[in-house]
Design a protein around this motif. Structure first.
Motif, mmCIF file in Angstrom:
data_model
loop_
_atom_site.group_PDB
_atom_site.id
_atom_site.type_symbol
_atom_site.label_atom_id
_atom_site.label_comp_id
_atom_site.label_asym_id
_atom_site.label_seq_id
_atom_site.Cartn_x
_atom_site.Cartn_y
_atom_site.Cartn_z
ATOM 1 N N SER A 1 65.470 80.590 56.303
ATOM 2 C CA SER A 1 66.836 81.025 55.977
ATOM 3 C C SER A 1 66.982 82.518 55.894
ATOM 4 O O SER A 1 68.039 83.028 55.660
ATOM 5 N N GLU A 2 65.899 83.243 56.089
ATOM 6 C CA GLU A 2 65.977 84.697 55.926
ATOM 7 C C GLU A 2 66.786 85.312 57.058
ATOM 8 O O GLU A 2 66.637 84.933 58.192
ATOM 9 N N ILE B 1 46.152 81.149 55.790
ATOM 10 C CA ILE B 1 46.628 82.323 56.518
ATOM 11 C C ILE B 1 47.748 81.932 57.480
ATOM 12 O O ILE B 1 48.693 82.697 57.703
ATOM 13 N N LEU B 2 47.684 80.713 58.028
ATOM 14 C CA LEU B 2 48.720 80.254 58.952
ATOM 15 C C LEU B 2 50.069 80.102 58.255
ATOM 16 O O LEU B 2 51.119 80.420 58.827
ATOM 17 N N ILE C 1 56.212 84.997 57.278
ATOM 18 C CA ILE C 1 56.647 86.364 57.586
ATOM 19 C C ILE C 1 56.870 86.554 59.090
ATOM 20 O O ILE C 1 56.820 87.682 59.588
ATOM 21 N N LYS C 2 57.131 85.477 59.809
ATOM 22 C CA LYS C 2 57.240 85.576 61.272
ATOM 23 C C LYS C 2 58.377 86.494 61.721
ATOM 24 O O LYS C 2 58.259 87.175 62.742
ATOM 25 N N GLU C 3 59.499 86.521 60.966
ATOM 26 C CA GLU C 3 60.593 87.418 61.343
ATOM 27 C C GLU C 3 60.156 88.879 61.260
ATOM 28 O O GLU C 3 60.478 89.691 62.133
ATOM 29 N N GLU C 4 59.409 89.200 60.206
ATOM 30 C CA GLU C 4 58.906 90.572 60.044
ATOM 31 C C GLU C 4 57.898 90.915 61.139
ATOM 32 O O GLU C 4 57.862 92.048 61.641
ATOM 33 N N LEU C 5 57.068 89.944 61.521
ATOM 34 C CA LEU C 5 56.092 90.176 62.587
ATOM 35 C C LEU C 5 56.788 90.453 63.918
ATOM 36 O O LEU C 5 56.355 91.320 64.683
ATOM 37 N N LEU D 1 50.577 95.103 58.757
ATOM 38 C CA LEU D 1 51.551 94.353 57.962
ATOM 39 C C LEU D 1 50.905 93.118 57.333
ATOM 40 O O LEU D 1 51.094 92.846 56.145
ATOM 41 N N ILE D 2 50.140 92.383 58.125
ATOM 42 C CA ILE D 2 49.460 91.194 57.604
ATOM 43 C C ILE D 2 48.467 91.587 56.514
ATOM 44 O O ILE D 2 48.384 90.939 55.469
ATOM 45 N N GLY D 3 47.729 92.674 56.750
ATOM 46 C CA GLY D 3 46.747 93.137 55.775
ATOM 47 C C GLY D 3 47.381 93.499 54.444
ATOM 48 O O GLY D 3 46.849 93.166 53.378
#
Length: 416
Positions: A415-416, A249-250, A256-260, A388-390
């Protein structure tokens, strides 16, 4: 080189300052503080701000139907193979229902254990709940509830239209038109979100003006419980599901940290919908699975919203000393299993669904929602991130079960 260091340092400080003052959350925080001050020092003026908060929610409400309709129709019509639509759809809905029900149950359990609404009410002015508690839930009709719930009707219409569009000869042209309209809707939503500080100011000013500063104590307890419960759900429940498929999960959260961060700033998981779909495809999920599961999940798999709704209902019941029997708790979960599916990942939608749930339950004063509006923005951030995570986890799992998951490529996240 040393002569340029002060300029670089000055530029860095200006960049940080610019980022802070242009951050929506910063202005919402300022607005909430201003609302608390107005409500405390001028209660009458604070109570007049009620219409400001309500108007903001009403504006957000206008976007829920179009967003649900467009994402579902485009997701289903983009599949092409209806047999695959059916198979993936059944798998996805089964997964959504099981996980969402677990989220609802956890929310109820944690709320009963920590009891955030059990406080000294001597300084609070609460509406008499007797007119609500005397009404029975036995008269509740699922059919009437569906017919009176516009959001659920939109969901059904979107599914039918999405399937029907696959048989339409001018399917591609229609999809292009819908995509353009979708872009317009999301652009409009982006501008409306700039009004969030005004809405939060109105909600908090009214809450403090009417109920006093003592209101902040139960709200603080509720926020702590909500955040802790969602963290527990993400790392324990979703983490265990991913671990079964040998995925950390980490590693997913890092990918997806940018989306978070985007969701954190906007309090809307819808803001990250396009980019999360691209990232999931790059990760290894098939385009067809992503195209159906993500848009559908934004309406049917809102784990964070489920936790928030269940905890808020129990919180308000405790606040008003409304006793809920075991059957009534099951009724709450049953109603929320339906109403939570009608909430898009848009700021304010969870609050709207909560209002419709309380109305259907006929046990708890709907006026109690005034307590929640002021801090709804901050709890909205937690539930939007959890949603979002779900949905990210759901897409990975469905891709795995469909054997449409190629390689787990998490190397492009930087790179996103």
């Amino acid at each position: 080189m040393n002569s340029t260091t002060p300029n670089a340092s000055s530029h860095s400080k200006k960049s940080i300052f610019h980022h802070i003052v242009t951050n929506l959350t910063f202005w919402v925080l300022i607005a909430i503080v201003a609302g608390v001050l107005l409500g405390h020092f001028s209660p009458e003026k604070g109570m007049k701000m009620k219409i400001v908060g309500e108007t903001f929610v009403d504006i957000i409400k206008l976007f829920i139907g179009p967003i649900i309709f467009l994402t579902i129709v485009l997701g289903i019509s983009g599949m092409g193979n209806l047999k695959k639509v059916g198979r993936i759809g059944v798998k996805a809905l089964t997964y959504f229902e099981i996980v969402s029900t677990v989220a609802l149950a956890i929310g109820v359990a944690i709320a009963y254990v920590f009891q955030p609404g059990k406080i000294d009410k001597s300084r609070l002015t609460l509406q008499d709940a007797s007119q609500y508690t005397s009404r029975s839930t036995e008269n509740f009709s699922w059919l009437e509830f569906f017919l009176s719930n516009f959001t659920l009707q939109v969901l059904l219409a979107a599914i039918v239209c999405g399937i029907g569009l696959n048989f339409y000869q001018k399917r591609e042209q229609t999809i292009l038109v819908l995509e353009r309209f979708s872009n317009v809707v999301f652009a409009g939503l982006k501008y409306v979100m700039y009004l969030a500080p005004i809405g939060a100011f109105g909600g908090m000013a009214y809450t403090i003006g009417k109920f006093g500063l003592a209101t902040l104590i139960p709200l603080g307890k509720l926020m702590l419980c909500v955040y802790a419960t969602m963290a527990l759900f993400v790392f324990l429940i979703l983490g265990s599901i991913l671990k079964y498929y040998k995925i950390s999960i980490l590693s997913i959260l890092k990918y997806i940290k940018e989306e978070l961060l985007l969701v954190l700033g906007t309090s809307s998981s819808e803001a990250a919908l396009p980019s999360i779909m691209v990232k999931l495809e790059r990760m290894g999920c098939s385009k067809s699975v992503v195209g159906l599961v993500i848009p559908t999940g934004y309406s049917f798999n809102l784990d964070g919203t489920s936790i928030y709704l269940s905890m808020s209902v129990i919180f308000l019941a405790q606040l008003y000393d409304v006793h809920l029997s075991f059957f009534e708790i099951l009724t709450v979960i049953g109603i929320l299993m339906i109403t939570s599916k009608g909430a898009a990942g848009v700021t304010g939608s969870g609050f709207i669904v909560l209002a419709s749930t309380l109305t259907a339950l006929h046990k708890i004063p709907v006026e109690g929602l005034a307590f929640l509006l002021g801090v709804d923005k901050f709890m909205s951030e937690a539930r939007a991130i959890t949603n979002l995570i779900g949905n990210t986890v759901a897409t990975i799992i469905i891709s795995k079960t469909e054997r449409d998951f190629t390689t787990l490529d998490l190397s492009n996240s930087e790179s996103e």
